[in-house]
Design a protein around this motif. Sequence first.
Motif: not given
Length: 318
Positions: A37-40, A185-196, A214-216
Amino acid sequence: MKSSYFCLILLAIIISASCTKDCFIAVSGYAQGGTYTVKFNRKGVRVPDYRIKTEIDSILNAVDFSLSGYNKASLLSRYNAGETIEPDIHFRTVTELSSKYKEITGGAFDVWSAPLFDLWGFGFKSGEFPDEDSVQRALSASKEGRTLNFNAIAQGYTCDAIASYLHSIGVKDMLVDIGEIYCEGHNPSGKPWSIGIDNPVDGNNDPGADMRGVWQSGGRACGIVTSGNYRKFYIRDGKKYAHTIDPRTGHPVQHNLLSATIVAPTASEADAYATACMVWGLEEASAFILSHKETEGLLICSDSIWTSPGFYFTPEVN
């Protein structure tokens, strides 16, 4: 006829136009024995979505035909079969990176140890529980460097290759997930990416189904990779033998470190260091992480959790 032509031109303009504000899309598919999955954020990007998807798939296919040990037609498979090959850019780059990381880790990360991985049944062949003479022969064969296994770096490298392409077309906010992850950068919510972070318990084979926390990301550009001994292993005479083989001894590791999650400037680097940490165990792995200022880590043992100062981790609350 003119109306149809006008509609086609208008459609082409719409597809080609760049977004003037945040506009996230996701592309996905199958790659390297699993899914990707690639989100951008395509803000400022003038390349049409379908061309971006085509280019990502092209990169994945090129890496597969270069580095995969499961693709019998790949450059790696042909090299391991003794054939003279002409290395492509992926093969050359990963070989160079692997040599660099082998030196940095003192041999704890070693793609030239393919004979050992095969011998223990964790490579490209079905191995059996070996005797010590077989282990010593495989160690000698590993030192000769005639066969390679890129499994411990290929997915991280692929993340970096896709991220490099996205950078080239102007993408600044992205998450590339091919089992290993690169984000920026940031995710669609405007926040930094979080990874489980998965809970490293035996049988947890479904990523995200059972998480330890979860890692920030903090918005930094980095790779994050987890290596562990809870998915690939077998039991013999009541003893667990995991897929992490120490290239220096030729035997599976026997310490209580269950998983190592590494954050580094690239996914290739994170991939290699996560593997090395699993070889070392808690004490040596934590010392290595602390001595590399651009590297952060989370080490989960059977009886404890260790995190470096810059690893922003929120434990899962049950």
